[in-house]
Design an enzyme around this catalytic site. Structure first.
Site, short mmCIF file in Angstrom:
data_model
loop_
_atom_site.label_atom_id
_atom_site.label_comp_id
_atom_site.label_asym_id
_atom_site.label_seq_id
_atom_site.Cartn_x
_atom_site.Cartn_y
_atom_site.Cartn_z
CE LYS A 1 -2.09 -1.17 3.97
NZ LYS A 1 -1.23 -2.28 4.44
NE ARG B 1 -4.50 0.42 9.38
CZ ARG B 1 -3.27 -0.02 9.34
NH1 ARG B 1 -3.14 -1.40 9.21
NH2 ARG B 1 -2.50 0.63 8.96
NE ARG C 1 7.74 -2.57 6.13
CZ ARG C 1 6.52 -2.65 6.32
NH1 ARG C 1 5.77 -1.86 5.31
NH2 ARG C 1 5.79 -3.13 7.41
NE ARG D 1 6.41 -0.96 9.98
CZ ARG D 1 5.11 -0.62 9.41
NH1 ARG D 1 5.09 -0.23 8.31
NH2 ARG D 1 3.99 -1.19 9.77
NE ARG E 1 1.93 -5.05 10.95
CZ ARG E 1 3.09 -5.07 10.13
NH1 ARG E 1 4.28 -5.38 10.37
NH2 ARG E 1 2.94 -4.14 8.96
P1 AP5 Z 1 5.02 -1.60 1.91
O1 AP5 Z 1 4.59 -0.65 0.55
O2 AP5 Z 1 5.49 -1.11 3.03
O3 AP5 Z 1 3.51 -2.32 2.33
P2 AP5 Z 1 2.26 -1.83 3.21
O4 AP5 Z 1 0.94 -2.30 2.67
O5 AP5 Z 1 2.36 -0.22 3.34
O6 AP5 Z 1 2.56 -2.56 4.60
P3 AP5 Z 1 2.44 -2.04 6.12
O7 AP5 Z 1 3.37 -3.14 6.96
O8 AP5 Z 1 3.05 -0.63 6.27
O9 AP5 Z 1 1.04 -2.17 6.40
P4 AP5 Z 1 0.48 -2.14 7.70
O10 AP5 Z 1 -0.86 -1.54 7.29
O11 AP5 Z 1 0.46 -3.24 8.43
O12 AP5 Z 1 0.95 -1.01 8.66
P5 AP5 Z 1 1.03 0.71 8.95
O13 AP5 Z 1 2.21 1.47 8.79
O14 AP5 Z 1 -0.18 1.00 8.14
O15 AP5 Z 1 5.76 -2.79 1.13
C1 AP5 Z 1 5.94 -3.91 2.23
C2 AP5 Z 1 7.59 -4.37 1.63
O16 AP5 Z 1 7.16 -4.94 0.48
C3 AP5 Z 1 8.41 -3.30 1.44
O17 AP5 Z 1 9.68 -4.12 1.94
C4 AP5 Z 1 8.55 -3.24 -0.18
O18 AP5 Z 1 9.81 -2.52 -0.43
C5 AP5 Z 1 8.13 -4.51 -0.51
N1 AP5 Z 1 7.40 -4.32 -1.65
C6 AP5 Z 1 6.25 -3.60 -1.87
N2 AP5 Z 1 5.63 -3.85 -3.23
C7 AP5 Z 1 6.55 -4.84 -3.62
C8 AP5 Z 1 6.38 -5.71 -4.96
N3 AP5 Z 1 5.35 -5.46 -5.78
N4 AP5 Z 1 7.43 -6.86 -5.07
C9 AP5 Z 1 8.03 -7.07 -4.07
N5 AP5 Z 1 8.19 -6.20 -2.91
C10 AP5 Z 1 7.37 -5.08 -2.70
O19 AP5 Z 1 0.53 0.31 10.53
C11 AP5 Z 1 1.41 0.21 11.60
C12 AP5 Z 1 0.39 -0.17 12.57
O20 AP5 Z 1 0.07 1.13 13.07
C13 AP5 Z 1 -0.66 -0.93 12.65
O21 AP5 Z 1 -0.49 -2.40 12.94
C14 AP5 Z 1 -1.64 -0.46 13.92
O22 AP5 Z 1 -1.00 -0.75 15.14
C15 AP5 Z 1 -1.43 1.05 13.57
N6 AP5 Z 1 -2.21 1.71 12.83
C16 AP5 Z 1 -1.99 2.20 11.60
N7 AP5 Z 1 -3.19 2.77 11.09
C17 AP5 Z 1 -4.29 2.38 11.76
C18 AP5 Z 1 -5.67 2.54 11.66
N8 AP5 Z 1 -6.36 3.30 10.57
N9 AP5 Z 1 -6.27 2.16 12.80
C19 AP5 Z 1 -5.66 1.42 13.97
N10 AP5 Z 1 -4.42 1.26 13.91
C20 AP5 Z 1 -3.64 1.73 13.02
#
Ligand code: AP5
Length: 216
Positions: A13, A88, A127, A160, A171
């Site tokens: 994402k 979410r 990552r 991370r 997660r």
């Molecule tokens: P990346 O683009 O970083 O993936 P992502 O979907 O953004 O993954 P996240 O882990 O950031 O999502 P998340 O939703 O769990 O975490 P968030 O930070 O929002 O890609 C991942 C990896 O793959 C990278 O290394 C990238 O280089 C690689 N990659 C990407 N595309 C690729 C491809 N096509 N081929 C190969 N490799 C590829 O949330 C973290 C925490 O915050 C949550 O757990 C929660 O505690 C809290 N939080 C955040 N938002 C909320 C909310 N709205 N409500 C409640 N809690 C929340």
């Protein structure tokens, strides 16, 4: 243009939302990035959020809704945005709907990135993140020019804490329990577009652009 990206942790994402936002000239607003900024600076919100994030649980709705609403109120979001990781939960989605209705600014689309769990685990285990600009890299699939430094600002990359294998499993469960219901919510609203998130970053980016249509 107002878009949002939905998908499990590690689906890509952030990687794709950032590209689309750059292309459209609108801010990329990632709830996880906003939270990590608070964690890094040690604000009371950051201290509270960290307890949930380290376990792989969602932070409480009221806290994240307030944080994202404040960000949406900033002037650069007036002409559009790409949301990543918010909403979410049903409560967050209803709150966003209310916010957008109040501002007469409806959503244009919701991109659902579909990626199987085994690919997710591999992506998250490799990552690396820039703690300054929040750009994500992958040691094999999307490495920085220098092994350990961000291409954009030269900051040393980090792993991370919530990318540990047991936290990733948690997660994924939380996503299935709390967020998958939103897919039907946005499908019913006629906004959801499914995009296969497996393949190289450029390949997925092409699919996202096609899904958004020539006008996006
Ligand atoms: P990346 O683009 O970083 O993936 P992502 O979907 O953004 O993954 P996240 O882990 O950031 O999502 P998340 O939703 O769990 O975490 P968030 O930070 O929002 O890609 C991942 C990896 O793959 C990278 O290394 C990238 O280089 C690689 N990659 C990407 N595309 C690729 C491809 N096509 N081929 C190969 N490799 C590829 O949330 C973290 C925490 O915050 C949550 O757990 C929660 O505690 C809290 N939080 C955040 N938002 C909320 C909310 N709205 N409500 C409640 N809690 C929340």
């Amino acid at each position: 243009m107002r878009l949002l990206f939905l998908g499990p942790p590690g689906a890509g994402k952030g990687t794709q939302a950032r590209r689309v936002a750059d292309r459209l000239g609108v801010p990329h607003i990632a709830s996880g990035d906003l939270l990590r900024e608070h964690v890094a600076t040690g604000t009371p919100l950051g201290v509270e959020a960290k307890r949930y994030m380290d376990r792989g649980d969602y932070v409480p709705d009221d806290l994240i809704i307030e944080l994202v609403s404040q960000r949406l109120d900033e002037p650069d979001a007036a002409s559009g945005f790409v949301l990543d990781g918010f909403p979410r939960t049903q409560a967050q989605a209803r709150s966003l709907d209310g916010y957008l209705a109040d501002h007469a600014t409806p959503l244009d689309g919701v991109i659902r990135l579909v990626v199987p769990s085994d690919v997710i685990v591999e992506r998250l285990s490799g990552r690396r993140l820039c703690p300054t600009c929040q750009r994500a890299y992958h040691i094999a699939y999307d490495p920085p020019d220098d092994d350990e430094l961000c291409d954009d600002d030269g900051t040393r990359l980090i792993t991370r804490p919530d990318d540990e294998a047991d936290v990733v499993r948690r997660r994924l469960c939380v996503y299935e329990e709390a967020t998958e219901g939103l897919l039907a919510y946005y499908e019913d609203a006629g906004l959801l577009v499914r995009v296969d998130g497996v393949g190289e970053v450029e390949e997925v980016a092409k699919r996202v652009d096609e899904a958004l249509g020539a006008g996006a």
